[in-house]
Motif scaffolding. Structure first.
Motif, PDB file in Angstrom:
ATOM      1  N   PHE A 159      31.743  -9.259  -2.017  1.00  0.00           N
ATOM      2  CA  PHE A 159      31.426  -9.951  -0.766  1.00  0.00           C
ATOM      3  C   PHE A 159      30.613 -11.186  -1.122  1.00  0.00           C
ATOM      4  O   PHE A 159      29.414 -11.104  -1.397  1.00  0.00           O
ATOM      5  N   ALA A 160      31.280 -12.344  -1.148  1.00  0.00           N
ATOM      6  CA  ALA A 160      30.628 -13.617  -1.467  1.00  0.00           C
ATOM      7  C   ALA A 160      29.962 -14.132  -0.194  1.00  0.00           C
ATOM      8  O   ALA A 160      30.523 -14.935   0.557  1.00  0.00           O
ATOM      9  N   SER A 172      39.071  -5.799  -3.367  1.00  0.00           N
ATOM     10  CA  SER A 172      38.926  -6.548  -2.119  1.00  0.00           C
ATOM     11  C   SER A 172      37.872  -7.626  -2.311  1.00  0.00           C
ATOM     12  O   SER A 172      36.734  -7.334  -2.676  1.00  0.00           O
ATOM     13  N   VAL A 173      38.274  -8.884  -2.053  1.00  0.00           N
ATOM     14  CA  VAL A 173      37.341 -10.017  -2.075  1.00  0.00           C
ATOM     15  C   VAL A 173      37.155 -10.496  -0.645  1.00  0.00           C
ATOM     16  O   VAL A 173      38.139 -10.735   0.068  1.00  0.00           O
ATOM     17  N   ILE A 174      35.910 -10.621  -0.247  1.00  0.00           N
ATOM     18  CA  ILE A 174      35.577 -11.029   1.126  1.00  0.00           C
ATOM     19  C   ILE A 174      34.725 -12.285   1.043  1.00  0.00           C
ATOM     20  O   ILE A 174      33.694 -12.300   0.362  1.00  0.00           O
ATOM     21  N   LEU A 175      35.143 -13.329   1.718  1.00  0.00           N
ATOM     22  CA  LEU A 175      34.428 -14.598   1.710  1.00  0.00           C
ATOM     23  C   LEU A 175      33.738 -14.820   3.047  1.00  0.00           C
ATOM     24  O   LEU A 175      34.325 -14.549   4.105  1.00  0.00           O
ATOM     25  N   PHE A 230      35.257  -2.910   6.935  1.00  0.00           N
ATOM     26  CA  PHE A 230      36.683  -2.731   7.196  1.00  0.00           C
ATOM     27  C   PHE A 230      37.519  -3.422   6.123  1.00  0.00           C
ATOM     28  O   PHE A 230      38.429  -2.820   5.539  1.00  0.00           O
ATOM     29  N   LEU A 231      37.191  -4.670   5.829  1.00  0.00           N
ATOM     30  CA  LEU A 231      37.963  -5.412   4.835  1.00  0.00           C
ATOM     31  C   LEU A 231      37.787  -4.842   3.434  1.00  0.00           C
ATOM     32  O   LEU A 231      38.701  -4.920   2.605  1.00  0.00           O
ATOM     33  N   ALA A 232      36.639  -4.259   3.156  1.00  0.00           N
ATOM     34  CA  ALA A 232      36.377  -3.666   1.844  1.00  0.00           C
ATOM     35  C   ALA A 232      37.129  -2.362   1.635  1.00  0.00           C
ATOM     36  O   ALA A 232      37.447  -1.998   0.497  1.00  0.00           O
TER      37      ALA A 232
END
Length: 249
Positions: free
Chosen positions: A86-87, A132-135, A226-228
């Motif tokens: 999570f960036a 999973s990469v979350i920006l 959720f995204l992770a």
């Protein structure tokens, strides 16, 4: 009962306060081993105590590639992999056109764009296939706001990074998604508008939001979770606004 992130290793940059701290708490509560970064060691120490569970802090500035090397060396040594990135680290300031100087530009761009780019690029050797990469973006990335042009431009750029990176990473099945909050109730509001104006600013923005309030850090953390998680296993390249519907009107 297993959590949504049991057995996974997660990194949250800017995880010592605000949205990052809320996300780190959720990730840890769902079973992840969590790493957090931040620039201030006392704040990191307090965050570790608040998060609980299997959490580790590494003092680092996301805009400094050498600091990121230190973060990923720690993850590789202790955990051997990274499943969720999570960036989140970012900075903001209001400066109108005509008063923008190089110091303002560099400060915003180095953290919000350069920092995000190298946070993800330097993670690649330790990222698991299928990670999973979350920006972290913002509704400011697709709406005009006065005196916020440099910040807004970096957030629009982050959205475009996701569109490109999901193609760069498709062979590894790494998903890249974006969360775009509106105003979030964190101490950063006072930093932007001043302590004396914070309450009035929050009340005004709340009056423009269909749900009648600004976001809490936990609202954004829920979207990040959720995204992770495997709940979002077929979600890729999405931009999830966490703004109470304000961007739709």
């Amino acid at each position: 009962m297993a959590g949504k992130l049991t057995g996974k290793v997660a990194l949250v940059t800017g995880g010592s306060s605000g949205i990052g701290l809320a996300a780190a708490k959720r990730f840890a509560a769902e079973g992840a081993s969590v790493y957090i970064t931040g620039r201030n060691q006392p704040a990191l120490d307090a965050a570790v105590a608040a998060i609980g569970g299997n959490v580790f802090a590494v003092r680092a500035d996301s805009s400094v590639p050498a600091d990121l090397d230190k973060v990923y060396a720690a993850i590789r040594s202790r955990s051997g992999k990274l499943d969720v990135l999570f960036a989140n680290a970012g900075v903001a300031a209001f400066v109108p056109l005509g008063m923008i100087n190089a110091e303002h530009y560099d400060g915003i761009v180095n953290t919000n764009l350069k920092g995000v780019l190298f946070t993800v690029q330097q993670a690649l050797p330790v990222l698991s296939d299928g990670a999973s990469v979350i920006l972290m973006s913002s509704t400011a990335g697709f709406k005009g706001m006065p005196a916020f042009s440099v910040y807004s431009a970096t957030k629009a750029a982050v959205r475009q990074l996701a569109r490109s990176w999901l193609l760069d990473l498709k062979d590894r099945k790494i998903r890249v998604n974006v969360v775009s909050p509106g105003m979030v109730d964190t101490p950063a509001i006072a930093g932007l508008v001043g302590e004396a104006n914070a309450a009035g600013t929050k009340a005004h923005v709340s009056s423009q939001v269909p749900l009648g309030r600004i976001a809490r850090p936990e609202d954004v953390a829920a979207a990040a979770l959720f995204l992770a998680s495997d709940d979002a296993a077929y979600i890729n390249g999405a931009d999830i606004p966490v703004d109470g519907g304000a961007g739709q009107i």
